[in-house]
Design a protein around this motif. Structure first.
Motif, PDB file in Angstrom:
ATOM      1  N   UNK A 168       0.507  -0.848   0.114  1.00  0.00           N
ATOM      2  CA  UNK A 168       0.398   0.034   0.427  1.00  0.00           C
ATOM      3  C   UNK A 168       0.899   1.320  -0.003  1.00  0.00           C
ATOM      4  N   UNK A 169       1.199   1.921  -0.689  1.00  0.00           N
ATOM      5  CA  UNK A 169       1.192   2.960  -0.799  1.00  0.00           C
ATOM      6  C   UNK A 169       0.963   3.844   0.017  1.00  0.00           C
ATOM      7  N   UNK A 170       1.958   4.830   0.639  1.00  0.00           N
ATOM      8  CA  UNK A 170       1.296   5.368   2.545  1.00  0.00           C
ATOM      9  C   UNK A 170       0.631   6.599   2.233  1.00  0.00           C
ATOM     10  N   UNK A 171      -0.190   7.032   2.797  1.00  0.00           N
ATOM     11  CA  UNK A 171      -0.974   8.248   2.179  1.00  0.00           C
ATOM     12  C   UNK A 171       0.310   9.845   2.123  1.00  0.00           C
ATOM     13  N   UNK A 172       1.374   9.667   3.116  1.00  0.00           N
ATOM     14  CA  UNK A 172       2.153  10.628   3.478  1.00  0.00           C
ATOM     15  C   UNK A 172       3.333  11.026   1.719  1.00  0.00           C
ATOM     16  N   UNK A 173       2.910   9.887   1.014  1.00  0.00           N
ATOM     17  CA  UNK A 173       4.117   9.387  -0.035  1.00  0.00           C
ATOM     18  C   UNK A 173       3.089  10.621  -1.454  1.00  0.00           C
ATOM     19  N   UNK A 174       1.441  10.554  -1.308  1.00  0.00           N
ATOM     20  CA  UNK A 174       0.586  11.256  -1.580  1.00  0.00           C
ATOM     21  C   UNK A 174       0.669  12.173  -1.293  1.00  0.00           C
ATOM     22  N   UNK A 175       0.759  12.867  -0.501  1.00  0.00           N
ATOM     23  CA  UNK A 175       0.718  13.607  -0.104  1.00  0.00           C
ATOM     24  C   UNK A 175       2.290  14.628   0.099  1.00  0.00           C
ATOM     25  N   UNK A 176       3.045  13.903  -0.065  1.00  0.00           N
ATOM     26  CA  UNK A 176       4.173  14.812  -0.286  1.00  0.00           C
ATOM     27  C   UNK A 176       4.340  14.690  -1.981  1.00  0.00           C
TER      28      UNK A 176
END
Length: 236
Positions: free
Chosen positions: A112-120
């Motif tokens: 699962x790609x972490x939400x932090x990667x999307x937010x960044x």
């Protein structure tokens, strides 16, 4: 009996002359444009598969991986929050202390790609996994080896002059049983596109070194190659 002895001698010769091995496999999606990547989000080093016995060793491997990320200058690199062991405070329970998502977002074979990667606004999410980190040994049975040495010889010629020369002398030397330690380290890196979730690149690096009982140097060579290859890929 003669056949078994011959086979044993062959196996022993191969084992004693080999300094180890290295197996590196790399794949990239040729349709993916790595030149457009501006930001990469790196997971912490997932050591769960390696089942390291020492917490100190585990933390050192994680830290070595994190420190080397600074070598990448061609794109912006964001490292996931560091997972660090901690003790429970008075009145705190194990459930209440788990307030943040794990730095490595992986369940079984599902990533699962972490939400932090999307937010960044990262273009790529790279999952790093230490799959193997073993220390073992093999027995070299007692045997005889042939050695050579220089032996001085003297003679007197017809004029009474003393002369010296050296000749090579071969002699057998008994070598008792001995255990030879070796380490095996394997790390896998998976690159995921954060917009589609598709795997766009991956690599696996497995190395073994004989006469070694500390995996750290082998592990760091693997990490160095990963960052070098990562830099080369993103510079294309």
């Amino acid at each position: 009996m003669k056949i078994r002895t011959l086979l044993f001698s062959l196996i022993f010769a191969l084992a004693s002359t080999s300094a180890g091995f290295a197996e590196f496999t790399e794949w990239q999606n040729t349709d993916y444009d790595f030149s457009q990547v501006k930001t990469v989000y790196l997971s912490d080093m997932d050591t769960s598969s390696a089942a390291l016995m020492a917490t100190t060793q585990e933390q050192k491997y994680k830290e070595d991986y994190r420190k080397k990320a600074s070598k990448i200058k061609v794109v912006k690199v964001i490292m996931a929050p560091r997972e660090q062991p901690r003790a429970l405070l008075p009145g705190e329970t194990a459930a209440s202390s788990e307030t943040k998502a794990p730095a490595v977002a992986k369940t079984a074979d599902v990533v699962t790609i972490p939400q932090a990667a999307i937010d960044a606004k990262a273009d790529i999410y790279i999952l790093a996994e230490l799959e193997q980190c073993d220390v073992d040994s093999y027995l070299v049975p007692a045997h005889t080896e042939w050695k050579s040495r220089q032996v001085e010889e003297n003679y007197v010629d017809k004029d009474g002059q003393l002369h010296s020369f050296y000749r090579t002398e071969n002699y057998p030397e008994y070598v008792p049983d001995r255990d030879v330690p070796y380490v095996t380290v394997g790390v896998r890196f998976q690159w995921f596109d954060t917009k589609t979730g598709k795997l766009v690149a991956s690599s696996e690096d497995v190395r073994r070194r004989d006469s070694e009982n500390n995996p750290s140097s082998v592990y760091n060579r693997i990490i160095d190659r990963f960052y070098k290859n990562m830099k080369d890929t993103l510079e294309k």
